[in-house]
Design an enzyme around this catalytic site. Sequence first.
Site, PDB file in Angstrom:
ATOM      1  N   ASN A  58     -26.994  49.998  -0.096  1.00 42.47           N
ATOM      2  CA  ASN A  58     -28.155  51.013  -0.082  1.00 42.47           C
ATOM      3  C   ASN A  58     -27.741  52.394  -0.252  1.00 42.47           C
ATOM      4  O   ASN A  58     -26.376  52.316  -0.542  1.00 42.47           O
ATOM      5  CB  ASN A  58     -28.929  50.715   1.138  1.00 42.47           C
ATOM      6  CG  ASN A  58     -27.903  50.953   2.474  1.00 42.47           C
ATOM      7  OD1 ASN A  58     -27.215  51.769   2.538  1.00 42.47           O
ATOM      8  ND2 ASN A  58     -28.149  50.074   3.417  1.00 42.47           N
ATOM      9  N   ASP A 118     -29.670  44.024   6.129  1.00 42.13           N
ATOM     10  CA  ASP A 118     -30.327  42.906   6.803  1.00 42.13           C
ATOM     11  C   ASP A 118     -30.220  41.642   6.419  1.00 42.13           C
ATOM     12  O   ASP A 118     -30.473  40.689   6.927  1.00 42.13           O
ATOM     13  CB  ASP A 118     -31.836  43.325   7.231  1.00 42.13           C
ATOM     14  CG  ASP A 118     -31.842  44.662   8.017  1.00 42.13           C
ATOM     15  OD1 ASP A 118     -31.285  44.587   9.002  1.00 42.13           O
ATOM     16  OD2 ASP A 118     -32.773  45.542   7.833  1.00 42.13           O
TER      17      ASP A 118
HETATM   18  O1  PMT Z   1     -25.231  57.842   5.701  1.00 44.29           O
HETATM   19  P1  PMT Z   1     -26.130  59.060   5.243  1.00 44.29           P
HETATM   20  O2  PMT Z   1     -26.188  58.914   3.586  1.00 44.29           O
HETATM   21  O3  PMT Z   1     -25.952  60.243   5.746  1.00 44.29           O
HETATM   22  O4  PMT Z   1     -27.607  58.597   5.711  1.00 44.29           O
HETATM   23  C1  PMT Z   1     -27.726  58.727   7.204  1.00 44.29           C
HETATM   24  C2  PMT Z   1     -28.923  57.369   7.453  1.00 44.29           C
HETATM   25  C3  PMT Z   1     -30.027  57.503   6.832  1.00 44.29           C
HETATM   26  C4  PMT Z   1     -28.235  55.950   7.024  1.00 44.29           C
HETATM   27  C5  PMT Z   1     -28.882  57.371   8.877  1.00 44.29           C
HETATM   28  O5  PMT Z   1     -29.405  58.725   9.376  1.00 44.29           O
HETATM   29  C6  PMT Z   1     -29.677  56.247   9.459  1.00 44.29           C
HETATM   30  O6  PMT Z   1     -30.994  56.323   9.708  1.00 44.29           O
HETATM   31  N1  PMT Z   1     -29.044  54.954   9.900  1.00 44.29           N
HETATM   32  C7  PMT Z   1     -29.785  53.870  10.179  1.00 44.29           C
HETATM   33  C8  PMT Z   1     -30.248  53.213   8.868  1.00 44.29           C
HETATM   34  C9  PMT Z   1     -30.849  51.700   9.293  1.00 44.29           C
HETATM   35  O7  PMT Z   1     -30.183  50.945   9.062  1.00 44.29           O
HETATM   36  O8  PMT Z   1     -31.996  52.009   9.873  1.00 44.29           O
HETATM   37  P2  PMT Z   1     -32.718  50.724  10.375  1.00 44.29           P
HETATM   38  O9  PMT Z   1     -34.198  51.404  10.675  1.00 44.29           O
HETATM   39  O10 PMT Z   1     -32.862  49.578   9.386  1.00 44.29           O
HETATM   40  O11 PMT Z   1     -32.203  50.133  11.770  1.00 44.29           O
HETATM   41  C10 PMT Z   1     -32.326  50.549  12.943  1.00 44.29           C
HETATM   42  C11 PMT Z   1     -30.942  50.575  14.091  1.00 44.29           C
HETATM   43  O12 PMT Z   1     -30.329  49.246  13.716  1.00 44.29           O
HETATM   44  C12 PMT Z   1     -29.802  51.493  13.341  1.00 44.29           C
HETATM   45  O13 PMT Z   1     -29.199  52.110  14.090  1.00 44.29           O
HETATM   46  C13 PMT Z   1     -29.179  50.413  12.431  1.00 44.29           C
HETATM   47  O14 PMT Z   1     -27.518  51.125  12.762  1.00 44.29           O
HETATM   48  C14 PMT Z   1     -29.203  49.371  13.420  1.00 44.29           C
HETATM   49  N2  PMT Z   1     -29.008  47.955  12.669  1.00 44.29           N
HETATM   50  C15 PMT Z   1     -29.606  47.722  11.453  1.00 44.29           C
HETATM   51  C16 PMT Z   1     -29.540  46.689  10.605  1.00 44.29           C
HETATM   52  C17 PMT Z   1     -28.444  45.525  11.131  1.00 44.29           C
HETATM   53  N3  PMT Z   1     -28.342  44.580  10.598  1.00 44.29           N
HETATM   54  N4  PMT Z   1     -28.130  45.828  12.463  1.00 44.29           N
HETATM   55  C18 PMT Z   1     -28.181  46.980  12.912  1.00 44.29           C
HETATM   56  O15 PMT Z   1     -27.400  47.143  14.159  1.00 44.29           O
END
Ligand code: PMT
Length: 396
Positions: free
Chosen positions: A208, A277
């Site tokens: 991504n 994911d």
């Molecule tokens: O890296 P940059 O270009 O600076 O951009 C920053 C960012 C947009 C990546 C950062 O600010 C951000 O939002 N990171 C989380 C991205 C994400 O995976 O969001 P999510 O809503 O899908 O996941 C929610 C949380 O679960 C996040 O804290 C993620 O790290 C975590 N997660 C997600 C997927 C997974 N398989 N395991 C996880 O622990």
Amino acid sequence: MLKGKNIVLGVTGGIAAYKAVDVVSRLRKRHANVDVIMTKSASEFVTPLTFRSLSQNYVTVDMFEEPKTWDIEHISLAQKADVFLVAPATANIIGKVANGIADDMLSTTIMATRAKVVFAPAMNTNMYTNPIVQENIKKLKSLGHQFIKPGSGRLACGDYGEGKMAEPVDIVEYVTGLLINKDLEGKKVVVTAGPTIEPIDPVRYITNYSSGKMGYSLAVEAKARGANVVLISGPTNLEPPTGIEVIRVKTTEEMLKEVSNHFDSCDGLIKAAAPLDYRPEKVSDTKIKKNDGNLELSFIRNPDISQEISKRKEKQIMVGFAAETDNLVENAKKKIEKKKFDFIVLNDVSNRDAGFMSDTNIITIIDSNENLVEYPKMSKAEVSKVIIDKLVDMLK
Ligand code: PMT
């Protein structure tokens, strides 16, 4: 990180003056205000214009030139300084300050300041080890002035030995350390950053747009505030931050393994990474050949790192991020509950100035009691300060 902090940088005449340019640039990247005073000899090595362009402040060289404001310049800079840095510091300036000589703009301003004065010496090794210079250094140390020890190596004059100015990155770390509250001293903070990648075949993968900027910036802020930081990073193009242990991973499963290794011993876990994911169900051992038809791939679920890890949660504060494009608050709240986050940082990733790749972010922090605070657009460094402030509060 250094927003609102004033650093006055004295540049004296030595070849290491060119490295002082990098010091200014690095301090500016940390949002410090930098005023530069150069000695006449320093301006033979690097022009005032270079420092003016980088610091975006007028550079003072001559005591008696036409004043730019009605302030008495050496007094106003002396009072303004939170830290007074002299880099490079020649034997001459060290000698002058140690013996109360104030005969130019730089030595006069140092005399008038009540700020911490830090010298980064740079000179020939015989000069540096000369007992007179060492005596002056000893005297200044006893009066509370600080020194960043020069390194050893090949000097500009061709000699080998001690006297090489400390590296700009180390000088900036030192100065930052003097200006920042060490409220994470003794704490271990694990930060995840960047994307993960999942291979399809030996030459292709999916990923991504995460650049790692948000996570790296958080790691730098936590380190500056005294934490022992472990940065678990997916593939990024960013320089590894100084003094921080960086563990490189590729896939979500690798990231899970490393987070798992460090979780029990940490005080705070900040999940700024964007782990994939899903991963391809099968990874081909050989390059998938193109043919006339479409290519269909099947994806299977990756583990959710936060959810897995939260099963072992004890004292740790877990900070999550929510990268959302719709139903922002509602979706973020669900993640707090599901992943046992103490608070979540919501960013609207459909906004160009927020989330992936940008240097800025627009965040809303929601805690597990559903308290919600919205913030305006800030640089990722400023956002990091807000997040670390909140982490520190919760660790108390
Ligand atoms: O890296 P940059 O270009 O600076 O951009 C920053 C960012 C947009 C990546 C950062 O600010 C951000 O939002 N990171 C989380 C991205 C994400 O995976 O969001 P999510 O809503 O899908 O996941 C929610 C949380 O679960 C996040 O804290 C993620 O790290 C975590 N997660 C997600 C997927 C997974 N398989 N395991 C996880 O622990």
